[in-house]
Design an enzyme around this catalytic site. Structure first.
Site, PDB file in Angstrom:
ATOM      1  N   ASP A  60      -4.865 -79.642 -18.087  1.00  0.00           N
ATOM      2  CA  ASP A  60      -3.483 -79.210 -17.928  1.00  0.00           C
ATOM      3  C   ASP A  60      -2.693 -79.557 -19.181  1.00  0.00           C
ATOM      4  O   ASP A  60      -3.087 -80.454 -19.942  1.00  0.00           O
ATOM      5  CB  ASP A  60      -2.838 -79.877 -16.701  1.00  0.00           C
ATOM      6  CG  ASP A  60      -1.686 -79.061 -16.133  1.00  0.00           C
ATOM      7  OD1 ASP A  60      -1.893 -78.349 -15.139  1.00  0.00           O
ATOM      8  OD2 ASP A  60      -0.580 -79.116 -16.711  1.00  0.00           O
ATOM      9  N   ARG A  83      -8.514 -48.615   8.251  1.00  0.00           N
ATOM     10  CA  ARG A  83      -9.314 -47.950   7.223  1.00  0.00           C
ATOM     11  C   ARG A  83      -8.449 -46.892   6.554  1.00  0.00           C
ATOM     12  O   ARG A  83      -7.832 -46.066   7.241  1.00  0.00           O
ATOM     13  CB  ARG A  83     -10.541 -47.281   7.842  1.00  0.00           C
ATOM     14  CG  ARG A  83     -11.532 -48.256   8.455  1.00  0.00           C
ATOM     15  CD  ARG A  83     -12.247 -49.047   7.391  1.00  0.00           C
ATOM     16  NE  ARG A  83     -13.282 -49.900   7.972  1.00  0.00           N
ATOM     17  CZ  ARG A  83     -13.993 -50.769   7.268  1.00  0.00           C
ATOM     18  NH1 ARG A  83     -13.766 -50.888   5.971  1.00  0.00           N
ATOM     19  NH2 ARG A  83     -14.904 -51.512   7.843  1.00  0.00           N
ATOM     20  N   CYS A  92       2.501 -39.410  20.569  1.00  0.00           N
ATOM     21  CA  CYS A  92       2.990 -40.746  20.920  1.00  0.00           C
ATOM     22  C   CYS A  92       3.571 -41.510  19.733  1.00  0.00           C
ATOM     23  O   CYS A  92       4.740 -41.897  19.757  1.00  0.00           O
ATOM     24  CB  CYS A  92       1.868 -41.563  21.552  1.00  0.00           C
ATOM     25  SG  CYS A  92       1.276 -40.912  23.124  1.00  0.00           S
ATOM     26  N   PHE A 147      -6.242 -40.347   6.449  1.00  0.00           N
ATOM     27  CA  PHE A 147      -5.144 -39.388   6.399  1.00  0.00           C
ATOM     28  C   PHE A 147      -3.969 -39.923   7.207  1.00  0.00           C
ATOM     29  O   PHE A 147      -4.044 -40.982   7.847  1.00  0.00           O
ATOM     30  CB  PHE A 147      -5.628 -38.031   6.932  1.00  0.00           C
ATOM     31  CG  PHE A 147      -4.689 -36.894   6.643  1.00  0.00           C
ATOM     32  CD1 PHE A 147      -4.087 -36.760   5.400  1.00  0.00           C
ATOM     33  CD2 PHE A 147      -4.400 -35.948   7.613  1.00  0.00           C
ATOM     34  CE1 PHE A 147      -3.227 -35.721   5.126  1.00  0.00           C
ATOM     35  CE2 PHE A 147      -3.538 -34.899   7.358  1.00  0.00           C
ATOM     36  CZ  PHE A 147      -2.952 -34.782   6.111  1.00  0.00           C
TER      37      PHE A 147
END
Length: 441
Positions: free
Chosen positions: A30, A262, A271, A265
């Protein structure tokens, strides 16, 4: 293994201590001398459950020490883990300054070391956007080392999945280990580094590993935002949101599951669009701001538009569309994204032919028929009786169905451009073909 860890913030400090606890010989690096001194005194530079006791133990046994000398750390190790910060710039872009600086320093040290130290593997653990490693960091390494990444130097991306507050526990019981390997030998080194830890190991291409970290964090943020927005709406409507979410979470088939996760489209049907509109409207009437929920339908519309743009990009005018109903195995056309796609293409003047084995104009009844007569009144002249009729007509074929007859008939190589809306079973093979275009693959 002998490991150098660059950056002793939360990720680097925890990684260094835990690797030392697994038996590796670790050097922490660091630029902050205070952090270096704390580690060498057996004290943790960060506040974290279990980290204090762990660092005290591994420093006492000599498994962990810290330095500010990059050359010393590289010379004394065979693997370098880069865990420096990648903060946001004021405009929201990723700051890679620290990554670039450390990569350059490691490259200079490796060039000085030469071949005497054997092949060194540089593992980037910092969060970075896909393309950062291969397009930015690898060229820096190769420039300063004077060798080829994947041949003379090992390179891998190994994102962390540590939560502040439980990071030590998460390190030893990870949800998964992801290794983006430039070459198999690099992946082997990282795999060996975590040998003995539970959880599945995924060895993937470098850009995939970079993207996975973003997929995780974006989804975590989305889940929290969704729960909070739904909770606010429920409260405004006088409903116990925790009761609602208890039942919601109990559904492991559709809700807390791989279902709907996934890329593909746009969604549609009778609904989802209707209920989202209704919920957002109720929230607005109750003066509850729900930006996530309010933008789900616009996001869906934008994704549909991407398919239109793929067709436009071909420059061709004769288009075939396979599939019309909103999901396989039904003739329901109400709010089908494929109907919307057909409407947009027809409206733009494309010469369109459509085939869906489940859709016959003579069989459409009730609300289904009324919907199609409103949205696509010319459907009768657009419908084709067979797959071959569409293929003979089309210069561009959009595939929105997994109908076996359609999949079997789709040509390879010469023939119409294939615009894949569903990820065809042979999508990987088709990617190499000039006439294949995938949506979000």
């Amino acid at each position: 293994m002998r490991v150098s860890v660059f950056g002793l913030g939360y990720v680097g400090c925890v990684s260094a201590a835990c690797l030392a606890g697994m038996g590796h010989e670790v050097i922490g690096v660091d630029v902050n001398q205070v952090k270096i001194d704390l580690v060498n005194d057996g004290k943790a530079p960060v506040v974290e459950e279990r980290i204090g006791e762990l660092i005290a133990e591994v420093v006492r046994t000599g498994a962990l020490r810290a330095t500010g000398d990059v050359r010393e750390a590289v010379m004394g190790s065979e693997v370098s883990l880069v865990c420096v910060g990648t903060p946001s710039e004021p405009n929201g872009s990723l700051c890679t300054t620290y990554l670039e600086r450390v990569t350059e320093q490691i490259g200079v040290a490796l060039a000085e070391q030469g071949e005497q130290g054997g092949r060194h593997t540089v593992v980037f653990r910092s969060t970075m956007l896909p393309g950062t490693c291969l397009n930015l960091l690898v060229p820096i390494l190769e420039k300063y080392v004077g060798g080829t990444a994947g041949v003379d130097i090992g390179v891998a991306v190994n994102p962390e999945f540590l939560r502040e507050g439980t990071s030590v526990r998460d390190f030893f019981d990870p949800p998964k280990t992801v290794i983006g390997e430039l070459d198999p030998a690099s992946g082997d080194v990282v795999t060996a580094l975590y040998d003995g830890l539970p959880g599945e190991v995924f060895r993937v291409p470098v850009p995939t590993a970079e993207a996975i970290k973003y997929a995780d964090n974006a989804f975590h943020g989305l889940k929290i935002g969704f729960a909070n927005e739904l909770g606010a709406v429920c409260q405004a409507l006088g409903v116990d949101s925790h009761q609602v979410m208890d039942v919601f979470l109990a559904d492991r088939k559709l809700n807390i599951s791989p279902a709907y996760l996934r890329p593909g489209f746009a969604f549609g049907g009778s609904c989802l669009p209707k209920d989202l509109r209704s919920l957002v409207h109720a929230a607005r009437r109750a003066d509850v701001s729900v930006p996530i929920l309010a933008h789900v339908l616009p996001s869906n519309s934008d994704h549909l538009q991407r398919a239109v743009e793929l067709v436009e990009r071909t420059g061709k005018r004769r288009v075939g569309l396979f599939g019309l109903s909103f999901k396989p195995g039904t003739d329901d056309l109400r709010e089908s994204p494929l109907v919307e796609l057909a409407e947009r293409l027809y409206g733009k003047g494309y010469d369109l032919k459509i085939h869906d084995a489940n859709v016959s104009l003579s069989r459409l009844l009730g609300a289904n028929r009324e919907y199609i007569e409103t949205r696509l009144p010319h459907l009768a002249q657009l419908l084709a009786d067979s797959v071959d009729e569409v293929l003979e007509h089309a210069e561009v074929c959009l595939v929105g169905t997994r109908d076996p007859a359609v999949l079997a008939a789709l040509p390879h190589g010469d023939g119409p451009v294939i615009v894949d809306l569903i990820r065809l079973p042979d999508a990987e093979a088709r990617r190499a073909e000039p006439g294949y275009m995938g949506l979000a693959w």
